[in-house]
Every structure is written in structure tokens, then in C-alpha cells.
Design an enzyme around this catalytic site. Structure first.
Site, PDB file in Angstrom:
ATOM      1  N   GLU A   1       0.830  -1.209   0.000  1.00 44.86           N
ATOM      2  CA  GLU A   1       0.000   0.000   0.000  1.00 44.86           C
ATOM      3  C   GLU A   1       0.855   1.245   0.000  1.00 44.86           C
ATOM      4  O   GLU A   1       1.567   1.543   0.968  1.00 44.86           O
ATOM      5  CB  GLU A   1      -0.924   0.008   1.218  1.00 44.86           C
ATOM      6  CG  GLU A   1      -1.821   1.250   1.244  1.00 44.86           C
ATOM      7  CD  GLU A   1      -2.699   1.319   2.468  1.00 44.86           C
ATOM      8  OE1 GLU A   1      -2.744   0.316   3.212  1.00 44.86           O
ATOM      9  OE2 GLU A   1      -3.328   2.367   2.690  1.00 44.86           O
TER      10      GLU A   1
ATOM     11  N   ASP B   1       1.014 -14.217  13.454  1.00 45.21           N
ATOM     12  CA  ASP B   1      -0.168 -14.816  12.841  1.00 45.21           C
ATOM     13  C   ASP B   1      -1.011 -13.686  12.257  1.00 45.21           C
ATOM     14  O   ASP B   1      -1.699 -12.972  12.973  1.00 45.21           O
ATOM     15  CB  ASP B   1      -0.964 -15.600  13.889  1.00 45.21           C
ATOM     16  CG  ASP B   1      -2.119 -16.369  13.286  1.00 45.21           C
ATOM     17  OD1 ASP B   1      -2.619 -17.279  13.961  1.00 45.21           O
ATOM     18  OD2 ASP B   1      -2.533 -16.068  12.150  1.00 45.21           O
TER      19      ASP B   1
ATOM     20  N   HIS C   1      -2.627   9.357  -1.463  1.00 43.78           N
ATOM     21  CA  HIS C   1      -2.797   8.036  -2.067  1.00 43.78           C
ATOM     22  C   HIS C   1      -2.709   8.103  -3.587  1.00 43.78           C
ATOM     23  O   HIS C   1      -2.210   7.177  -4.227  1.00 43.78           O
ATOM     24  CB  HIS C   1      -4.133   7.411  -1.617  1.00 43.78           C
ATOM     25  CG  HIS C   1      -4.017   6.714  -0.302  1.00 43.78           C
ATOM     26  ND1 HIS C   1      -3.808   5.355  -0.187  1.00 43.78           N
ATOM     27  CD2 HIS C   1      -4.037   7.203   0.974  1.00 43.78           C
ATOM     28  CE1 HIS C   1      -3.741   5.021   1.089  1.00 43.78           C
ATOM     29  NE2 HIS C   1      -3.871   6.124   1.824  1.00 43.78           N
TER      30      HIS C   1
END
Length: 953
Positions: free
Chosen positions: A235, A444, A534
Site C-alpha cells: 500500500e 499470525d 494516495h
């Protein structure tokens, strides 16, 4: 592209033109396995007809055809041909050719093109070409090509090898038509066994870009100073946003952090007969909390049970066991601890009818495992951390480009939005930074779901803004799981968090990083820089085996044959199998019809009726046995241990065990079989995965299952067993070539032991830590030295005399019977008396069963195993020496021609004892953690004493 010439295909056309109105009676019927494209995603195409090209789209497709929708008005005729069809969006030269029109029907400009179902070859070729031309890939074939859907299977140590990896890669490329040239490039290429316990069916690595955010100034108890933050992500803008937040926090003097709790939860549920029983069980648990705590903590050297919370509901009792788990996330560890505690509880209350406890389930969904739950949010699951920072107005304006007043007005709106949607907690994107750190450090990743649930709360003050954060459920560790993999370990070391004692430090770093990201992201959203940034930057058939329903008179008749008469009826008789390790472990794993079952068969022959007592041994296949062992290893709570166990369990000899005993009874020498039970028949059905042995009932023989104590084993009976054992070993002594290949018996393979070195060392360390009273520090050191030099020791054992050994030779698997030939017995007695020898009152003969672990090894192995089970702990070592030497002399005599040097014989006996402790008894101690076998402590101490005293001499 091959053409579909020669195959009959059907084109059904639904034209808009009026001259086809007579065909409107056609009713479209959906095809089997039909797939429908969304209206906005229908693939566009053009097709040729009558020398002209027309556009349309595909609305549906199925195995043998597809459906075209077009707005063109066409005059189609039966027998007409569509010469070519091609996707509009495809740059590749993929066409479908020459589709013949065989039928017409009318309805809104729809064409159906369908291969002739009577021609399977046409259907298959059409299916493949359609996928390549229109879907861009070749399908997995499932029509007549079942093998292509079966991925190569490797068990045991072969699963994590280059050979297995390359086989899976080749299968995948062949099955999907895609290349994996990048995925197959991995740091694990040369040593995929490093992945044991972390992944299965390994084919390569997905390389996620790794970046560094910060550095971030952290002021905590465990993390103190500047820390770079490794983030694995795809990202754009994420790392920049964390770094911008870090810049503001660093200028403000750093982020204060503090771990406040550690609580890993496992939540079983107990099923009682009624509500009163559930309430009584809750009260009993409160009264016996100390005992429950002791049992739970006995399964781990790390986990500490800090609280037990009961929640009755009707006839159920949900219980939350709350632990501290050291530096491991602890989910496997707490499962193991809770399982042991629940088993103990069930045993304690089974005779208390008022509670009516029927059963329990290890997880009743109140733990919050990998789920956002109010319980985890309020009380925490994992590590709970607080973080705070005060950013002066000037610093905030300079780095975030808006005032604190503007920021708070926008944050007020965001909080209202969170309330209206029922958000649990309130933050911007904790999960984002946690996912990046989790991926980088081997956590995890699924636990990001619960770990990211928390509170981010800014508060405006006169000289700036104070921001407070809480992460109540941070499920992380610095040991276990994926934290030991090479790149993940490097990332942990970047943070100074590699290994034990670092979990709280990692938690404080993560909390600080979450705060830095959220202050930056929330400010970017408030100033509308969020979008700009972004834009700029960025997972077994029930018909297999033998069932209870298969046990009929016909079943027994098929095994017995006709020579013993007709089976008229049968009845089941109870049989004590409490001493069987494998049987009891399988009972805990499965409810399938397996193990030993005793019956009385009622036979009729020539008008005479008689009863034949038998035992039916229904065998698990080797995969089930190996899965059982893997399951036990996983219950240890040690991820590396369970991973090593899965990849190296070949060392225990389970592979092929379900067939070995059946083959031995069919093919072994008669000289050996005289010491085995009478076998009436066997089941060996590979297709159904059904394996069983019907044998004589040995219940009436003496010394059956005489394992709980040593009282039955006096000097004479021990000598009798060792004498007959020598006769058994003499049959194949130094004659490996005589062993029938069908028996699948393996010898001492040096490479196998070397491959299992890491597993044996890990088991030894685990058992020493768990059972220090059994495995002393001295024995632990001796076993370590033996394992580290195992190749030379096994080679030395290989060069000594070897024979067919039972390899599980103890009172669980043997008994003593009176031979049928009594005349010979009396003659033997007479001769013995003349020779001045002492004679037993009733001459008996050894009978040995359960040969599934048979191996070709040193004869001392069986002799030693028998002695450690039958001798009491106070027997002096001189007595051991007498038995061993007596057995040696008996073997010399029985084998006729072999001279066994006493000193060499004893040296090899010591090596066999070490091998037994390092391999078989390391496994038994691991199983004992679950089964609590009453005789195991005595037996293991005997083995330990033999090793330590012999090597101390």
C-alpha cells in the site's frame, strides 16, 4: 489454435426478426454447471456469419458451450456456419472456428452454442479452447482426467524437500497453464525443511515489499529510544504516513508506552444434562480452582493460568481460561493447557451424577480468537498496551498542516460516524500498521482482526493536543510460529525483539507505531490530503475403513473360510485395552471403529456346534497414526517442535505400519510364526482403506498385559521369555536377504537418523524441561551427545549383528501359553531333570503380537525393552548383566554358528538403549503428557538408570 473441425456443434439462435416467430415455443433451460457473467462484465466479442462481422457479448457459459447476446437482426439457417468468433478485448490470435448451426429458436437476440453432449471429445476440446480463448487460462480438467486434479502428495520428511516442491510447482503449471517463475524464486529453495510447522504444500514465496518507517522515539519500560519500524506492505503512502506521524511525535518528545496486561484466553464449553448440573459444575470449578490451575500449568513450562471465569447458559457451562504466556502469542500453548485441565476435570466429576457432565468442546467461541469481540475489547486477549503523546500546537500545525481546533472539529464528526455504525472501539487504521509489522515479523496475520481493535482518543488542551491510545488485544510473540524464519527473524532483530524476553518490547513498539499512523492519517483525512497522498504514492470419505455395520456373520465367514465350519452367530465380549498406547491415543482422536475387539463366534460343522473366541484388530492406516503423532506434538504448544515432528516423523517407523503386521503374518518363516497368535484371516483392501486381522483370543494366557507392575515377572518367567526371544531372533540373524520384501521391514538407515537430528534434540529438550525428575540433567547431556554424533553411532550399530526385531517388545504385546504338543513338553521336562536343571511347573511358550513396528536391527533392542518394563527399580545392575548375558548365550546357542563377544554385545546394548531413549521414549514421554500412563515413570527410570550407570562405569 486447433480448430473444432469434424465435431457436431449446435447453434440455437433467438433472432429479433419476425420471420423466426414460428420458433417462439422454444423454452431455454439452464445448463448444468452454468455460469453467468454480471451484466456489466460480459466479455464482448465479434463473430463472422455470411461474410459479415457482428458484435455481441457472452452472458453465460458452461462446460460444453456458451450463450451470445446480440442486438443484430440476422437471418440464420440450419446448417449455416459461424467461421470465426473472437473476443473484442483480446490482442491474442485466439479464435473458435466453424460452428455449425443445427437448430434455431427465437427470443430477444440470443444465440446458444453447444457442443454435442454425445461426443465427449468434442465437449472436452471445446471446454479447453473456450477457456484459453475467452477466459485467458486453461481450466483444471475434471472430465476423464482425475489425475490432473490430484496434487502430488508427500508425507513425513519428504514433504519439505526440493523434490516435493518442484513436483508441486510442475503440477501447478501443468494444471493451470500459468508460469510461476517468480514465485519459485525463494530463499527456502535449498532448504525447504526450514518451513516445517509454518506452511504445507510449499511451492515458493510471495515477496511482499518491505520498507522502514520512522525512526520513532519510544519511551517505554521495555522499548526505550529510537526505533525503525519494518513494514511489509504493498500500500502506497502507508510508510510515509507512519513516518510523518513519527516526525510529529518525535518533535513532541516521544511517545510514552506501557504494557498493562497479558491475557491469552481459551474458552471450552461443557455440556451437562440440565441447568442445575451446569451450575453445580461452575461451583465445583470455583472450589477446585487450585487443582485446575495445577493441571493446566503442568502442560507447559511457560503458561500461567491467572483466572477462570464461568458463564452458565441453560445446560451448558462456558468457561474462559485466562493465561499469561511469556514471549509466545500462546494460542497453541493455551489450547494444550486447557485440554489437559478439561480432561482432568472430566475424570474428576465423572462419578458425580448430580452434575450430569456429558462431554465438552475445547473452544465454545468465547475466546475471541481471530474475531473482534466485546470481551477482548473490554478485558483483553493477548498483550494490552497504553500509549500517550502530547503534541504542542506549533509542532502539530507545522507537521499536520491544520490547527488542533480544526482537527478536533473533524474528529468529532468521525466519532459520530463510528457510533452510528456500531464500531467496536474507535480508531482510524490500527490494523494497517499492525498488518505490516505482523507480516514482517512472522506473527499470525489472521490475528490482525482482533489485535487492531482499540481506542484512539485525542483531547485538545490549551497548548496543543494530547492523544491517548489503547490496544487491549495485541496477539503477538517473539518466539514460535513464523518468528523463527530467516527474514522474519531479521526484522525482529532490527527492532531488538528477537527471541525470548522481547514480547513486551515488541508490543510497546507496535502501540507507538499505531499512534503515529493514526495521528497522521486522521489529520490527512481532516485536511483532505488523504486522497492526494494516495493518488501520489500509491486453506476423508466416510465410506472408507471398516464400520461396526460391516461386522456380520458373513464378514467373519469370509475371514475364516469354510474349513472351520459355518458362522451361525456371534457376540461381543469386553476387552481391556487400557495399556495400549496407540489404541488409547486413537480413541481420543477418532470415534471410528478401530482397535481391538473381542468376539465369541458360534460355529457349526457336521452337526456339531462349538464356540471360537477371537480378537478382531481393526487397524488405522499409517496416515492416521502419523496425524495422531502430529496432533500430540501440536498439543505441546511448541510450534517448532510440532513442525519438526511433521517433517521428520519417519524416524518413528509409522510409515507402512498398517500393512507390515498383516504381511508378516502372511510371509514370515514358520520358525518365527510358531511364537505368534493363530491368524484366522486378514482384511487388506486398499481401495476402501480397510485393514484388519482376525486372530485367536489370547485372554486366557498368562502374563497378558502384565505391565502395570513387576510382581508377575519372576526370574523363571523372565528367563523363559528371553530364551524364546533368542529363538525368534535366531531365525533371521544376519540374514536380511531372507526377509520377504512384502513385509516392508526397514533397517538402521543412517540418513534417516541424521535427517531427524533436529527433531530428536527438540524432543529431548522439551521432555527434559517438562519431566526433569525423569530425564535428569546427566541423561539430558548424554542424549544430546548421542544425537549430535548419531551418524557414527548408527553406523556402528549397523555393522553389528542384526535380525528381525519386534521393536515394541514389552508386556503390552506378549503373553505365555502352554504349547499344544504336550508330549514334547513332558519330554523336555524329563531331559531337563536328567541334566539337573530346574523345571517350571508348567512349561510355557512365548506368544508375541502387534508386529507393526517390526524392524531389522540389533537383537539387544528387544531384550533391553523387555527388561526395562519387567524389572523393578531396585534390581541391581548385576542382575541386568546376568539377564543380558543369559540372553546372549541363548542367542549363540539358537543361531548355531554365531559367536557373540560379551564386551561388544554390551557396548551395542548401551547404544540401543540410547537410541531407544532418544527416539521411542522421547515420543512416549510426549504422549504421556496427554495420557498419563501409570507405568511410564517406572519404565523410563529403568531405562535412564541403565544408561547412566553403564556410562558412568
Amino acid at each position: 489454435m486447433r480448430r473444432i473441425r469434424g465435431y457436431l456443434l449446435k447453434l440455437i439462435y433467438f433472432p429479433i426478426c419476425r420471420r423466426c416467430k414460428g420458433l417462439d415455443a422454444y423454452q431455454y433451460q439452464p445448463h448444468q454447471n452454468e455460469h453467468q457473467f454480471h451484466r456489466s462484465r460480459r466479455p464482448g466479442l465479434y463473430f463472422e456469419y455470411g461474410g459479415h462481422y457482428y458484435e455481441g457479448s457472452i452472458s453465460h457459459y458452461w462446460n460444453s458451450g456458451f450463450r451470445i447476446v446480440t442486438t443484430h437482426q440476422l437471418s440464420l439457417q440450419i446448417g449455416g456456419v459461424l467461421p470465426r468468433i473472437k473476443l473484442l478485448s483480446s490482442d491474442r490470435d485466439h479464435f473458435l472456428h466453424e460452428l455449425t448451426i443445427t437448430a434455431l429458436a427465437g427470443n430477444e437476440g440470443t444465440l446458444l452454442i453447444d457442443a454435442d453432449q454425445r461426443n465427449p471429445a468434442a465437449v472436452e476440446q471445446f471446454h479447453e479452447q473456450f477457456h484459453i480463448a475467452f477466459l485467458g487460462h486453461s481450466p483444471l480438467q475434471n472430465s476423464g482426467h482425475a489425475h490432473s486434479l490430484s496434487m502430488p502428495s508427500f508425507i513425513g520428511r519428504k514433504h519439505y524437500t526440493q523434490e516435493a516442491t518442484e513436483a508441486r510447482q510442475q503440477w501447478l503449471e501443468q494444471a493451470t497453464g500459468s508460469r510461476i517463475s517468480h514465485v519459485s524464486q525463494s530463499i527456502f529453495h535449498d532448504n525447504p525443511s526450514l518451513l516445517a510447522g509454518n506452511i504445507e504444500n510449499y511451492i515458493g514465496s510471495v515477496q511482499i515489499p518491505l520498507g522502514i518507517a520512522g525512526p520513532l522515539w519510544i519511551r517505554g519500560t521495555y522499548a526505550n529510544g529510537y526505533s525503525p519500524i519494518p513494514i511489509a506492505t504493498t500500500e502506497g503512502a502507508l510508510i510515509s504516513s507512519i513516518s510523518r506521524g513519527a516526525k510529529a511525535c518525535n518533535a513532541a518528545g516521544g511517545i510514552e508506552v506501557q504494557v498493562v496486561r497479558q491475557t491469552m484466553v481459551r474458552a471450552p464449553v461443557f455440556f451437562c444434562g440440565d441447568m442445575r448440573g451446569a451450575l453445580l459444575l461452575a461451583a465445583w470449578m470455583e472450589e477446585h480452582s487450585a487443582g485446575i490451575k495445577a493441571k493446566a500449568e503442568s502442560a507447559s513450562s511457560v503458561a500461567k493460568l491467572v483466572s477462570i471465569q464461568t458463564h452458565p447458559f441453560g445446560d451448558q457451562l462456558h468457561v474462559q481460561f485466562c493465561y499469561e504466556t511469556g514471549d509466545a502469542a500462546g494460542q497453541n500453548m493455551t489450547t494444550s493447557c486447557t485440554f489437559v485441565a478439561c480432561e482432568w476435570m472430566i475424570d474428576q466429576v465423572k462419578d458425580m451424577p448430580e452434575m450430569k457432565v456429558l462431554s465438552y468442546m475445547i473452544e465454545g467461541n468465547m475466546a475471541g480468537d481471530k474475531k473482534v469481540s466485546m470481551r477482548s475489547f473490554i478485558e483483553g486477549r493477548g498483550i494490552g498496551v497504553l500509549a500517550s503523546v502530547h503534541i504542542p500546537e506549533a509542532v502539530f500545525r507545522q507537521t499536520m498542516r491544520l490547527s488542533t481546533d480544526q482537527y478536533m472539529r473533524r474528529w468529532y464528526a468521525a466519532e459520530v460516524g463510528g457510533l452510528r455504525t456500531g464500531m467496536v472501539g474507535h480508531n482510524v487504521n490500527f490494523a494497517n500498521v499492525l498488518a505490516g509489522i505482523f507480516t514482517a515479523t512472522g506473527q499470525d496475520i489472521a490475528c490482525v482482526h482482533e489485535s487492531g481493535c482499540g481506542i484512539f482518543k485525542p483531547r485538545q488542551e490549551s497548548d496543543g493536543i494530547s492523544i491517548h491510545l489503547e490496544l487491549p488485544s495485541l496477539v503477538i510473540g517473539t518466539v514460535g510460529g513464523g518468528t523463527g524464519l530467516p527474514t522474519q527473524r531479521e526484522c525482529l532483530e532490527m527492532l531488538g525483539c528477537g527471541g525470548p524476553g522481547k514480547a513486551f518490547k515488541l508490543a510497546e513498539i507496535m502501540a507507538a507505531a499505531c499512534l503515529a499512523l493514526d495521528v497522521s492519517t486522521s489529520a490527512a483525512i481532516g485536511s483532505n490530503e488523504f486522497v492526494k497522498a494516495h493518488e501520489k504514492l500509491g486453506r476423508k470419505s466416510s465410506q472408507t475403513g471398516i464400520s461396526r455395520g460391516d461386522i456380520t456373520t458373513r464378514f467373519f465367514q469370509s475371514l475364516l473360510g469354510e474349513q472351520r465350519g459355518k458362522v451361525k452367530s456371534f457376540e461381543s465380549i469386553s476387552l481391556n485395552t487400557e495399556s495400549s498406547v496407540v489404541t488409547n491415543m486413537m480413541k481420543k482422536q477418532t470415534s471410528r471403529f478401530q482397535g481391538l475387539h473381542r468376539y465369541a463366534l458360534h460355529l457349526q460343522q457336521d452337526g456339531v456346534q462349538r464356540e471360537l473366541p477371537v480378537v478382531l484388530k481393526v487397524k488405522s492406516d499409517d496416515r492416521e497414526m502419523m496425524d495422531l503423532g502430529i496432533g500430540i506434538a501440536k498439543l505441546s504448544g511448541e510450534d517448532r517442535l510440532s513442525g519438526l515432528f511433521e517433517s521428520q516423523l519417519h524416524i518413528f517407523g509409522f510409515e507402512g505400519a498398517h500393512l507390515r503386521e498383516i504381511a508378516l503374518y502372511k510371509h514370515a518363516s514358520a520358525a518365527l510364526l510358531q511364537y505368534c497368535p493363530d491368524i484366522y484371516g486378514v482384511v487388506h483392501n486398499e481401495d476402501k482403506e480397510a485393514y484388519a486381522i482376525l486372530m485367536e483370543d489370547l485372554s486366557s494366557y498368562s502374563h497378558m498385559n502384565a505391565i502395570q507392575s513387576t510382581e508377575e515377572w519372576d526370574d523363571e518367567h523372565i528367563g523363559l521369555v528371553l530364551g524364546d526371544l533368542a529363538a525368534i531372533h535366531a531365525v533371521y540373524l544376519d540374514q536380511e536377504e531372507r526377509l520377504p520384501a512384502a513385509m516392508g521391514v526397514e533397517g538402521l538407515d543412517v540418513a534417516s537418523y541424521v535427517d531427524a537430528t533436529e527433531l530428536l534434540l527438540a524432543l529431548t529438550d522439551y521432555n527434559h524441561e517438562r519431566f526433569p525428575a525423569l530425564m535428569s540433567k546427566q541423561l539430558h547431556g548424554l542424549l544430546h551427545r548421542f544425537i549430535r554424533n548419531i551418524s557414527s553411532h548408527i553406523e556402528e550399530m549397523r555393522t553389528y549383528h542384526r535380525t528381525l526385531t519386534h521393536n515394541d517388545f514389552n508386556p503390552r504385546n506378549l503373553g505365555l501359553r502352554v504349547p499344544e504338543d504336550m508330549e514334547q513338553v513332558l519330554e523336555d521336562k524329563k531331559q531337563a531333570l536328567q541334566d539337573g536343571e530346574r523345571v517350571l511347573e508348567d512349561k510355557k511358550q512365548l506368544v508375541v503380537y502387534d508386529w507393526e513396528l517390526a524392524s531389522y536391527g540389533n537383537p539387544q533392542h528387544d531384550c533391553l525393552e523387555f527388561l526395562i518394563y519387567t524389572l523393578s527399580s531396585d534390581v541391581p545392575m548385576t542382575q541386568w548383566d546376568r539377564y543380558l548375558d543369559g540372553y546372549r548365550q541363548s542367542l549363540e546357542k539358537a543361531s548355531s554358528g554365531h559367536t557373540l563377544d560379551k564386551q561388544s554385545f554390551e557396548h551395542i546394548a548401551i547404544l540401543n538403549a540410547l537410541e531407544m531413549a532418544a527416539v521411542r521414549f522421547n515420543l512416549y514421554l510426549l504422549a504421556n503428557n496427554l495420557l498419563h500412563l501409570p507405568y511410564m515413570e517406572r519404565v523410563y527410570l529403568n531405562l535412564a538408570r541403565f544408561i547412566t550407570e553403564k556410562l558412568a562405569d
